[in-house]
Design an enzyme around this catalytic site. Structure first.
Site, PDB file in Angstrom:
ATOM      1  N   PHE A  11       0.816  -1.217   0.000  1.00 23.37           N
ATOM      2  CA  PHE A  11       0.000   0.000   0.000  1.00 23.37           C
ATOM      3  C   PHE A  11       0.851   1.269   0.000  1.00 23.37           C
ATOM      4  O   PHE A  11       0.819   2.064  -0.947  1.00 23.37           O
ATOM      5  CB  PHE A  11      -0.936  -0.042   1.205  1.00 23.37           C
ATOM      6  CG  PHE A  11      -1.559   1.271   1.579  1.00 23.37           C
ATOM      7  CD1 PHE A  11      -2.172   2.065   0.621  1.00 23.37           C
ATOM      8  CD2 PHE A  11      -1.548   1.704   2.894  1.00 23.37           C
ATOM      9  CE1 PHE A  11      -2.756   3.285   0.963  1.00 23.37           C
ATOM     10  CE2 PHE A  11      -2.136   2.907   3.254  1.00 23.37           C
ATOM     11  CZ  PHE A  11      -2.728   3.702   2.289  1.00 23.37           C
ATOM     12  N   LEU A  39       5.777 -10.148  -2.344  1.00 24.88           N
ATOM     13  CA  LEU A  39       4.448 -10.306  -2.953  1.00 24.88           C
ATOM     14  C   LEU A  39       3.572 -11.253  -2.140  1.00 24.88           C
ATOM     15  O   LEU A  39       3.017 -12.227  -2.637  1.00 24.88           O
ATOM     16  CB  LEU A  39       4.572 -10.771  -4.403  1.00 24.88           C
ATOM     17  CG  LEU A  39       5.213  -9.751  -5.367  1.00 24.88           C
ATOM     18  CD1 LEU A  39       5.355 -10.348  -6.755  1.00 24.88           C
ATOM     19  CD2 LEU A  39       4.400  -8.459  -5.421  1.00 24.88           C
ATOM     20  N   THR A 125       6.432   3.267  12.721  1.00 28.48           N
ATOM     21  CA  THR A 125       5.048   3.567  13.084  1.00 28.48           C
ATOM     22  C   THR A 125       4.955   4.193  14.465  1.00 28.48           C
ATOM     23  O   THR A 125       5.822   3.944  15.321  1.00 28.48           O
ATOM     24  CB  THR A 125       4.219   2.266  13.069  1.00 28.48           C
ATOM     25  OG1 THR A 125       2.927   2.491  13.640  1.00 28.48           O
ATOM     26  CG2 THR A 125       4.888   1.165  13.880  1.00 28.48           C
ATOM     27  N   ASP A 126       3.893   4.963  14.685  1.00 31.46           N
ATOM     28  CA  ASP A 126       3.674   5.524  16.012  1.00 31.46           C
ATOM     29  C   ASP A 126       3.378   4.460  17.059  1.00 31.46           C
ATOM     30  O   ASP A 126       3.516   4.682  18.260  1.00 31.46           O
ATOM     31  CB  ASP A 126       2.549   6.565  15.984  1.00 31.46           C
ATOM     32  CG  ASP A 126       1.220   6.038  15.473  1.00 31.46           C
ATOM     33  OD1 ASP A 126       1.103   4.833  15.170  1.00 31.46           O
ATOM     34  OD2 ASP A 126       0.266   6.856  15.352  1.00 31.46           O
ATOM     35  N   GLU A 127       3.004   3.263  16.621  1.00 30.23           N
ATOM     36  CA  GLU A 127       2.628   2.203  17.562  1.00 30.23           C
ATOM     37  C   GLU A 127       3.792   1.729  18.418  1.00 30.23           C
ATOM     38  O   GLU A 127       3.585   1.082  19.450  1.00 30.23           O
ATOM     39  CB  GLU A 127       1.988   1.030  16.822  1.00 30.23           C
ATOM     40  CG  GLU A 127       0.689   1.414  16.126  1.00 30.23           C
ATOM     41  CD  GLU A 127      -0.082   0.228  15.587  1.00 30.23           C
ATOM     42  OE1 GLU A 127      -0.126  -0.820  16.274  1.00 30.23           O
ATOM     43  OE2 GLU A 127      -0.634   0.339  14.482  1.00 30.23           O
ATOM     44  N   TYR A 149       3.151  -6.943  16.691  1.00 24.13           N
ATOM     45  CA  TYR A 149       3.493  -6.105  15.536  1.00 24.13           C
ATOM     46  C   TYR A 149       4.325  -4.907  15.958  1.00 24.13           C
ATOM     47  O   TYR A 149       5.418  -4.665  15.417  1.00 24.13           O
ATOM     48  CB  TYR A 149       2.224  -5.631  14.824  1.00 24.13           C
ATOM     49  CG  TYR A 149       2.470  -4.416  13.962  1.00 24.13           C
ATOM     50  CD1 TYR A 149       3.349  -4.472  12.878  1.00 24.13           C
ATOM     51  CD2 TYR A 149       1.853  -3.194  14.239  1.00 24.13           C
ATOM     52  CE1 TYR A 149       3.603  -3.347  12.094  1.00 24.13           C
ATOM     53  CE2 TYR A 149       2.096  -2.075  13.458  1.00 24.13           C
ATOM     54  CZ  TYR A 149       2.972  -2.151  12.398  1.00 24.13           C
ATOM     55  OH  TYR A 149       3.226  -1.047  11.630  1.00 24.13           O
ATOM     56  N   ALA A 151       5.952  -4.374  18.671  1.00 21.24           N
ATOM     57  CA  ALA A 151       7.222  -4.784  19.262  1.00 21.24           C
ATOM     58  C   ALA A 151       8.242  -5.120  18.176  1.00 21.24           C
ATOM     59  O   ALA A 151       9.437  -4.807  18.300  1.00 21.24           O
ATOM     60  CB  ALA A 151       7.016  -5.987  20.182  1.00 21.24           C
ATOM     61  N   LYS A 153       8.336  -3.815  15.159  1.00 26.77           N
ATOM     62  CA  LYS A 153       8.768  -2.566  14.530  1.00 26.77           C
ATOM     63  C   LYS A 153       9.724  -1.790  15.450  1.00 26.77           C
ATOM     64  O   LYS A 153      10.693  -1.187  14.985  1.00 26.77           O
ATOM     65  CB  LYS A 153       7.562  -1.707  14.169  1.00 26.77           C
ATOM     66  CG  LYS A 153       6.713  -2.280  13.051  1.00 26.77           C
ATOM     67  CD  LYS A 153       7.475  -2.395  11.737  1.00 26.77           C
ATOM     68  CE  LYS A 153       7.779  -1.045  11.123  1.00 26.77           C
ATOM     69  NZ  LYS A 153       8.449  -1.186   9.794  1.00 26.77           N
ATOM     70  N   ASN A 178      -1.484   6.665  11.690  1.00 29.26           N
ATOM     71  CA  ASN A 178      -2.255   5.738  10.864  1.00 29.26           C
ATOM     72  C   ASN A 178      -2.437   6.263   9.444  1.00 29.26           C
ATOM     73  O   ASN A 178      -2.911   7.381   9.252  1.00 29.26           O
ATOM     74  CB  ASN A 178      -3.638   5.509  11.482  1.00 29.26           C
ATOM     75  CG  ASN A 178      -3.623   4.467  12.579  1.00 29.26           C
ATOM     76  OD1 ASN A 178      -2.649   4.352  13.322  1.00 29.26           O
ATOM     77  ND2 ASN A 178      -4.695   3.710  12.687  1.00 29.26           N
ATOM     78  N   ARG A 213      -7.210   7.485  17.263  1.00 29.04           N
ATOM     79  CA  ARG A 213      -6.087   7.385  16.345  1.00 29.04           C
ATOM     80  C   ARG A 213      -5.901   8.709  15.617  1.00 29.04           C
ATOM     81  O   ARG A 213      -6.858   9.463  15.407  1.00 29.04           O
ATOM     82  CB  ARG A 213      -6.315   6.271  15.310  1.00 29.04           C
ATOM     83  CG  ARG A 213      -6.437   4.876  15.927  1.00 29.04           C
ATOM     84  CD  ARG A 213      -5.134   4.448  16.559  1.00 29.04           C
ATOM     85  NE  ARG A 213      -5.189   3.105  17.120  1.00 29.04           N
ATOM     86  CZ  ARG A 213      -5.418   2.856  18.414  1.00 29.04           C
ATOM     87  NH1 ARG A 213      -5.628   3.859  19.265  1.00 29.04           N
ATOM     88  NH2 ARG A 213      -5.429   1.612  18.855  1.00 29.04           N
TER      89      ARG A 213
END
Length: 319
Positions: A11, A39, A125-127, A149, A151, A153, A178, A213
């Site tokens: 994306f 892919l 990411t902000d996460e 996820y 963790a 990153k 996001n 978010r």
């Protein structure tokens, strides 16, 4: 100028690639682009302008050292989007997230070091910061991830820091809020809700719907990434925010209206495990050092996105 983009058929990565090849970024209008992408289910060759002679697509895993050592020479920079990114999937099986996000990133960094790549941008990411009740995270906020996820990153970010500090590898890290926009896989909340609502189906809203978010259009995110590539200081982290905070309930209300549905289409479902309550980024550093600023208003962007999914009715069946 040659840029290698990992995860460039996904994306966000594909939006960056399309923008590069369309001449959207000054000084890079004539650059050649190599995409390395495994892919998986979340990526598609259809996201890329394969007819462009300046684009080369390599199907492969960033964890494959032999492949990366072969592909990297001759590139002026690596922009590293490749990642497993869906929180719910990470709760079901964390192993692919460790394989790609941690081990894959470490392999990429090591190969880039061996091949003397001039610059690497690690997309994060902000996460990684966890959850914040009030205020906003700066780049100096502690990393307190709450899902496998996030963790994974955070681990990738720390690996990038370590390679810079230990080996002087020229890495810059960006952390975004996001993302939303066209071509996003339907597992993510906005395309998931939009495609279901447009088809007269019901949508699931986690918990009480009060989780907050911050939203960033993919085009603004990619411009921020390009600024980090061209102007970011090596070893630094830059937050890229969207400036629009909404609760999941508020987001759902907007989507219901834009899709011509009604609130009866919404089902409250049990909350996600470890569901972070609120995310918010302070992007003043990126504004000051990079000249970054989000251009898309959320109302404009969301209307545009709903229209895109309405015109691409088969998208809900992809993946």
């Amino acid at each position: 100028m040659r840029i290698l983009v990992t995860g460039g058929a996904g994306f966000v990565g594909s939006h960056y690639v399309r923008s590069l090849l369309a001449g959207a970024y000054p000084g890079y209008q004539d650059c050649d682009v190599t995409v390395v992408d495994k892919l998986t289910y979340a990526a598609s060759e259809e996201n890329l302008p394969l007819g462009d002679q300046r684009l080369t697509l390599v199907k492969g895993d960033i964890g494959d050292a032999g492949l990366m050592m072969d592909v990297l020479p001759g590139h002026d920079a690596v922009v590293h989007f490749a990642a497993e990114s869906h929180v719910d999937r990470s709760l079901e099986d964390a192993a692919p997230f460790i394989h790609t996000n941690v081990l894959g990133t470490q392999n990429l960094l090591e190969c880039a070091l061996q091949r003397s790549v001039p610059k690497i941008v690690q997309i994060s990411t902000d996460e990684v910061y966890g959850s914040i009740a009030e205020g906003a995270w700066t780049e100096n906020s502690p990393l307190e991830p709450n899902s496998p996820y996030s963790a994974s990153k955070a681990s990738a970010d720390l690996m990038a820091r370590a390679y810079h500090r230990s080996h002087r590898l020229p890495v810059v890290v960006t952390r975004c809020s996001n993302n939303y926009g066209p071509y996003q896989h339907v597992e993510k909340v906005i395309p998931h809700f939009v495609t279901r609502l447009l088809n007269g189906q019901r949508v699931p809203l986690y918990g009480d719907g009060r989780n907050v978010r911050e939203w960033l259009h993919v085009d603004d995110h990619c411009r921020g990434v390009q600024l980090a590539l061209t102007q970011g200081r090596e070893g630094e982290v830059y937050n890229l925010g969207g400036g629009c905070e909404l609760s999941n309930r508020e987001l759902t209300e907007r989507l219901v209206q834009l899709c011509g549905a009604d609130w009866a289409s919404v089902d409250f479902v049990p909350d996600r495990k470890g569901h972070d309550r609120r995310y918010a980024l302070d992007d003043s550093k990126a504004r000051a050092e990079l000249g970054y600023q989000a251009r898309w208003t959320f109302d404009q962007g969301l209307t545009d996105v709903v229209g895109w999914y309405r015109e691409h009715g088969s998208w809900g069946s992809i993946g």
